[in-house]
Scaffold this motif. Structure first.
Motif, mmCIF file in Angstrom:
data_model
loop_
_atom_site.group_PDB
_atom_site.id
_atom_site.type_symbol
_atom_site.label_atom_id
_atom_site.label_comp_id
_atom_site.label_asym_id
_atom_site.label_seq_id
_atom_site.Cartn_x
_atom_site.Cartn_y
_atom_site.Cartn_z
ATOM 1 N N THR A 685 -9.577 40.828 -21.945
ATOM 2 C CA THR A 685 -8.965 39.667 -21.289
ATOM 3 C C THR A 685 -8.059 38.918 -22.257
ATOM 4 N N LEU A 686 -8.472 38.855 -23.516
ATOM 5 C CA LEU A 686 -7.652 38.202 -24.530
ATOM 6 C C LEU A 686 -6.317 38.920 -24.715
ATOM 7 N N GLU A 687 -6.351 40.234 -24.791
ATOM 8 C CA GLU A 687 -5.110 40.986 -24.966
ATOM 9 C C GLU A 687 -4.203 40.820 -23.747
ATOM 10 N N ASN A 688 -4.792 40.791 -22.567
ATOM 11 C CA ASN A 688 -3.985 40.593 -21.367
ATOM 12 C C ASN A 688 -3.337 39.216 -21.358
ATOM 13 N N ALA A 689 -4.082 38.200 -21.807
ATOM 14 C CA ALA A 689 -3.511 36.851 -21.853
ATOM 15 C C ALA A 689 -2.354 36.780 -22.843
#
Length: 874
Positions: A685-689
């Protein structure tokens, strides 16, 4: 073949038995749901249902001498030797206000039914009444000639009367409206301990510690008895005296319609007359004898007398200061009767069956020092505990209540052991300082066997592990004895004498511990003479002597699978010995003080140890490694009990706390797997954000994952994208106090490195710009973090200042060389800045003048060139 057991990696501690009450004042809530009681220098709020501590109020390093509650149970009033009266809010457990008024320690307190007045009585012989809201004194009463020991408002709020009793034997009645003493009731000859007003409010009963001597006619003997005095509050006249024949500590009125009043019809006085007095007052008394009694005031007779209780004083017990009752309370809403003992126990009685009070539950406030304990029963739901008392207390681990007590020894019990017979009967063996061994049946709760013959205190006992038909005891007289169960009957009222099958002088000093082998072939003993000896049963023939410890041996135990013995010693080491040749196989070091207990776990592949350093350690034998250390005790850990089925274990020691330890290896593994799975999902989720440019969300996730390096990368990315700084501001405003503290700590680390300091300074600038200083100051430990930021920040600014100063020399050198003259001029123009309204008005004129000047310069330069060329030609 059975699968090998999985090694234990970790245990979780669950405090089971804690120190909640150490004697002194206590008070029940109006509905009986909780108790506020003194525990040393603190006040504990204890749930009367499951005996859990709901809250703890820290004192000011002084003993608590008086407690009382407001009628709505929202405020708690306390006082101590410092003469300070404190008002505590029970919802927040904080002191709302405090004040002083007495010249000596406050000994008693009472709150009016309206909740607006508080009465205090002290050792200064004064009685004061305070306004609770304004905490100012409304009444000041003097007249007692001794310490005022008890005080109470009249239960009828319409009658403004205050009653106080003193150690001068007088009870005084104070009129709150007239502010004077209206009566002095002087019929006691010693300290007045308790007062009670009848249900109709017109009769007063007083009890005390006075002892009256009455001679029987012309006989030389003198009769000694203590009394309850009955007074009429209409005219404050003395009505009658009821002899109690014991020093009384508390008196309680039985009101009509309550649980105990319904049992009065089934009671008959000792003289055989029934209860026919409708106007009679029935009350309960408790005192130094340790029995409860119910009285009829009109006939002055005892309707019911308890045969015995766990604290009944007997002639066999020398220390009678720890016996008897010190208080009693009848709970509202048919909660029954609670009596408080001198050894800090709350006994809850609910009804009367078969002519005796039924004890429903027992709260032990203080176990003092726990010396030994063992699990009890097939399911190991009970725990037998030996403290420095002459009783064994058996606790129900589910309810944390003391189920029953085994009384019979005349001195402190030092050791115990338990076993389950093939018929399912559970036995308990105890050894005491009274030089006897006792065998108890847990079902009948009676002593069924007693062994006499040792000349010293019994320091260790152990049952047969296989046949369950004998037990072995070791004593400070340096001998061990094997006791047979032959002739034991479990249905008799009197204990049977145990017969010694074998006796041997085993050591040169006191025997501290012993253990029987799983096959019943050997017994091992540990002594203060620094040795452990293995003996062959049943004749106690010496097999091998284990020498190697430098101090006394406190613990011995056989391995459940291998022919070896584990020992724990005062030299802070643990050793495993071979029975075949007596050689030391392994030595374990790690404790900083004496090892008091060591027991095998996981079918002999691991063991747990505890010692005088208060530590509990888990070891793996194969690797000689201590894989876990627990510090949950504040004093020596004397007792260690291992569950045979679940392999949970319990520890107890000098801090009067019993901790239960449950194997959490599988739970920790599953929890770690879930955390790793959640961490992977959050990482994605962090990489997507980051890919979506949502830096605010990315920063929040980085904080949740505790990734400071990723946070630095995110802040660096924001610095490169100046338009997205509002996302940083938004993310910083959404952070909690703990996250802000972590951010400051990260910035402190980044600030120490020159390559990362500019990001740290940018973050700090945004934090101080976005968040109020008052919010920052509320962060726990922020002062220390900010102090760590200042030195490096000053160093960075000094370095920047030196760089700026050095650029001046470069400008000067380049200008002198004529390389960057225009640039220098432009730079100077830039440093001067633009002028405000005047330069704007003349901007066009200045531009035209500049053009004329330039043209003039060009013409002059062209003419000068021509002239020079002409001169050169000539």
């Amino acid at each position: 073949m059975s699968a090998l057991p999985q090694p234990k990696k970790n245990y979780r501690c669950v405090p089971t038995l804690q120190q909640v009450y150490t004697g002194g004042p206590f008070v029940f809530s109006s509905d009986g749901s909780f108790i506020a009681c003194a525990c040393g220098e603190t006040i504990n709020i204890v749930d009367s249902g499951d005996f859990s501590i709901k809250g703890t109020i820290e004192g000011n390093n002084e003993a608590v001498t008086a407690l009382t509650l407001s009628p709505n149970d929202k405020l708690l009033f306390s006082a101590g030797h410092s003469r300070q009266i404190r008002v505590w809010n029970l919802s927040t457990l904080k002191c709302e206000r405090s004040w002083k008024g007495h010249d000596g320690p406050i000994m008693a307190m009472a709150c009016h039914a309206s909740g607006g007045l508080l009465a205090t009585a002290g050792a200064d012989r004064k009685v004061l009444v305070w306004d609770v809201d304004g905490h100012f004194c409304t009444h000041f009463f003097k007249g007692h000639t001794g310490v005022v020991t008890c005080i109470m408002f009249h239960p009828d709020p319409n009658r403004s009367l205050l009653l106080s009793g003193s150690d001068d034997g007088a009870v005084r009645v104070w009129d709150l409206l007239g502010k004077k003493c209206v009566a002095t009731l002087a019929k006691h000859f010693s300290t007045v301990t308790s007062m009670a007003v009848s249900e109709d409010g017109w009769t007063l009963l007083t009890a005390g510690r006075d002892k009256r001597f009455v001679s029987l006619f012309y006989l030389p003997n003198i009769l000694l008895f203590q009394v309850v005095n009955v007074w009429d509050l209409h005219d404050y006249a003395f009505k009658t005296t009821i002899p109690a024949y014991e020093v009384l500590e508390a008196i309680c009125i039985i009101h009509t319609g309550t649980l105990f009043s319904s049992f009065l019809g089934a009671l008959s006085p000792h003289n055989g007359k029934g209860i026919s007095d409708t106007s009679a007052i029935h009350y309960v008394t408790v005192g130094e004898r340790g029995i409860l009694r119910i009285w009829n005031s009109e006939r002055a007779v005892c309707l019911y007398e308890q045969k015995s209780s766990d604290v009944t004083v007997t002639s066999e017990i020398d220390d009678e200061s720890k016996r008897g009752f010190t208080g009693a309370v009848i709970l509202p809403r048919d909660g029954g009767l609670v009596s408080v003992t001198a050894d800090q126990q709350f006994l809850f009685y609910s009804s009367i069956a078969d002519g005796q009070l039924v004890l429903t539950k027992r709260l032990v406030g203080d176990n003092e020092e726990i010396l030994d304990m063992k699990f009890l029963g097939e399911e190991e739901n009970f725990l037998a505990v030996a403290t420095n008392l002459e009783q064994v207390r058996v606790y129900d681990l589910a309810s944390k209540s003391c189920s029953y007590v085994l009384s019979g020894h005349a001195d402190i019990i030092l050791c115990l052991d338990t076993c389950i017979l093939s018929c399912g009967r559970v036995l308990i063996a105890t050894g005491s300082k009274d030089n006897t061994v006792r065998l108890w049946d847990s079902e009948s709760r009676k002593c069924v066997g007693i062994g006499k013959g040792h000349m010293g205190g019994i320091g260790a006992v152990a049952f047969s592990r296989k046949e369950k038909n004998f037990l072995v005891s070791g004593s400070s007289d340096r001998t061990i004895k094997v006791w047979s169960f032959d002739g034991i009957s479990y249905d008799v009222d009197q204990p049977t004498g145990l017969k010694a099958k074998a006796v041997v002088a085993a050591h040169d000093k006191d025997i501290n511990s012993l253990a029987v082998a799983p096959n019943d072939h050997f017994v091992c003993t540990g002594s203060q003479d620094r040795t452990a000896c293995v003996w062959r049963l049943p004749d106690l023939v010496s097999v091998v002597v284990l020498r190697g410890h430098k101090r006394g041996v406190w613990s011995v135990e056989f391995s459940p699978v291998d022919p070896c013995v584990i020992t724990g010693s005062g030299d802070a080491t643990i050793k495993i010995w071979s029975i075949a040749d007596g050689s030391c196989i392994r030595t374990f070091e790690g404790h900083t003080s004496s090892v008091l207990r060591a027991s095998f776990l996981t079918r002999g592949t691991q063991f747990v140890s505890c010692g005088a350093d208060g530590l509990v350690k888990l070891w793996t034998i194969k690797t000689n490694e201590c894989i876990a250390t627990y510090d949950q005790h504040e004093d020596k850990v004397w007792a260690l009990a291992i569950g045979k089925k679940t392999e949970m274990f319990a520890t107890g020691g000098g801090d009067a706390v019993v901790n239960l330890w449950y194997d959490s290896t599988a739970a920790d593994k599953e929890e770690a797997f879930r955390e790793e799975e959640e961490r992977v999902l959050k990482g994605q989720t962090l990489e997507n954000a980051v890919q979506d440019g949502d830096f605010s969300k990315a920063i929040q996730i980085a904080f949740d994952l505790n990734r400071p390096r990723k946070l630095f990368q995110l802040f660096s990315e924001i610095c490169r994208k100046k338009d997205d700084r509002h996302q940083m501001e938004k993310a910083l405003c959404d952070l909690g106090q703990e996250q802000l503290r972590l951010l400051f700590e990260y910035a402190r680390e980044w600030n120490t490195k020159p390559k990362m300091c500019h990001i740290a300074q940018l973050v700090l600038f945004q934090v101080f710009s976005s968040i109020s200083p008052s919010v920052i100051l509320e962060i726990k430990g922020i002062g220390e973090v900010l102090e760590g930021l200042i030195p490096y920040t000053q160093r960075h600014f000094s370095r920047i200042d030196r760089v700026v100063r050095s650029t001046y020399l470069v400008d000067y050198s380049l200008a002198g060389m004529g390389v960057v003259e225009a640039d220098v001029n432009d730079a100077k123009e830039d440093r001067k800045g633009s002028r405000e309204e005047e330069e704007q008005d003349h901007a066009q004129n200045n531009g035209e003048a500049l053009e004329d000047t330039t043209r003039t310069k060009k013409r002059k330069s062209s003419k000068t060139g021509k002239t020079k060329s002409k001169k050169l030609k000539g």
